[in-house]
Write a protein that holds these residues in place. Structure first.
Motif, mmCIF file in Angstrom:
data_model
loop_
_atom_site.group_PDB
_atom_site.id
_atom_site.type_symbol
_atom_site.label_atom_id
_atom_site.label_comp_id
_atom_site.label_asym_id
_atom_site.label_seq_id
_atom_site.Cartn_x
_atom_site.Cartn_y
_atom_site.Cartn_z
ATOM 1 N N LEU A 132 0.832 -1.208 0.000
ATOM 2 C CA LEU A 132 0.000 0.000 0.000
ATOM 3 C C LEU A 132 0.867 1.259 0.000
ATOM 4 O O LEU A 132 0.581 2.222 -0.717
ATOM 5 C CB LEU A 132 -0.940 0.002 1.205
ATOM 6 C CG LEU A 132 -2.155 -0.920 1.094
ATOM 7 C CD1 LEU A 132 -2.863 -1.025 2.434
ATOM 8 C CD2 LEU A 132 -3.103 -0.436 0.013
ATOM 9 N N ARG A 133 1.935 1.247 0.790
ATOM 10 C CA ARG A 133 2.869 2.395 0.796
ATOM 11 C C ARG A 133 3.530 2.549 -0.572
ATOM 12 O O ARG A 133 3.676 3.662 -1.087
ATOM 13 C CB ARG A 133 3.930 2.223 1.880
ATOM 14 C CG ARG A 133 3.513 2.691 3.239
ATOM 15 C CD ARG A 133 4.695 2.794 4.205
ATOM 16 N NE ARG A 133 5.432 1.547 4.349
ATOM 17 C CZ ARG A 133 5.161 0.618 5.255
ATOM 18 N NH1 ARG A 133 4.181 0.773 6.098
ATOM 19 N NH2 ARG A 133 5.889 -0.481 5.308
ATOM 20 N N ALA A 134 3.932 1.418 -1.165
ATOM 21 C CA ALA A 134 4.576 1.467 -2.482
ATOM 22 C C ALA A 134 3.620 2.036 -3.524
ATOM 23 O O ALA A 134 4.009 2.887 -4.333
ATOM 24 C CB ALA A 134 5.046 0.069 -2.889
ATOM 25 N N ILE A 135 2.368 1.590 -3.502
ATOM 26 C CA ILE A 135 1.384 2.101 -4.461
ATOM 27 C C ILE A 135 1.160 3.596 -4.246
ATOM 28 O O ILE A 135 1.104 4.366 -5.203
ATOM 29 C CB ILE A 135 0.067 1.296 -4.374
ATOM 30 C CG1 ILE A 135 0.296 -0.106 -4.938
ATOM 31 C CG2 ILE A 135 -1.056 2.001 -5.118
ATOM 32 C CD1 ILE A 135 -0.841 -1.079 -4.664
ATOM 33 N N ASP A 136 1.057 4.009 -2.984
ATOM 34 C CA ASP A 136 0.916 5.440 -2.691
ATOM 35 C C ASP A 136 2.093 6.232 -3.260
ATOM 36 O O ASP A 136 1.911 7.298 -3.849
ATOM 37 C CB ASP A 136 0.810 5.683 -1.178
ATOM 38 C CG ASP A 136 -0.530 5.264 -0.599
ATOM 39 O OD1 ASP A 136 -1.498 5.076 -1.384
ATOM 40 O OD2 ASP A 136 -0.618 5.117 0.633
#
Length: 119
Positions: free
Chosen positions: A55-59
């Protein structure tokens, strides 16, 4: 996932951290015409990271404009999943000739008799 994925050289020398890079490569590999919609759980499982990490990577990828994330809905307006659209600057375009050539090269490598190779 099997097969090969082409990525542009500018991604290799980008400032992406290794998790963001792996996430983007995964999305590129799963995409058709630059779009895909795997679940966060599927991405996390297949690249062996936690859901929170992906999720952090996608953000990060959205913030840095590598991808666009859109919510997908069904007829009633219920949210079903995210659609990921990869920035066209990071996609390679393959002609039919390139695809055929790569397929032939792969077939030749598989069919090659490595044990009886002459020195």
């Amino acid at each position: 996932m099997n097969g090969f994925t082409k990525i542009k050289n500018n991604l290799i020398v980008s400032n992406l951290n290794h998790i963001d890079f792996r996430g983007l490569c995964y999305l590129i590999a799963r995409s058709k015409n630059g779009k895909c919609f795997p679940s966060v759980g599927t991405i996390a499982k297949e690249i062996n990271v936690s859901k929170r990490t992906i999720l952090r990577a996608i953000d990060n990828l959205v913030k840095d404009k590598y991808i666009v994330r859109e919510q997908r809905t069904i007829g009633t307006g219920k949210i079903t999943s995210n659609l990921y659209i990869i920035n066209k600057d990071y996609l390679t375009k393959q002609s039919n000739e390139e695809v055929l050539h790569e397929t032939q090269v792969q077939k030749e490598l598989i069919d090659y008799d490595w044990l009886n190779e002459e020195e």
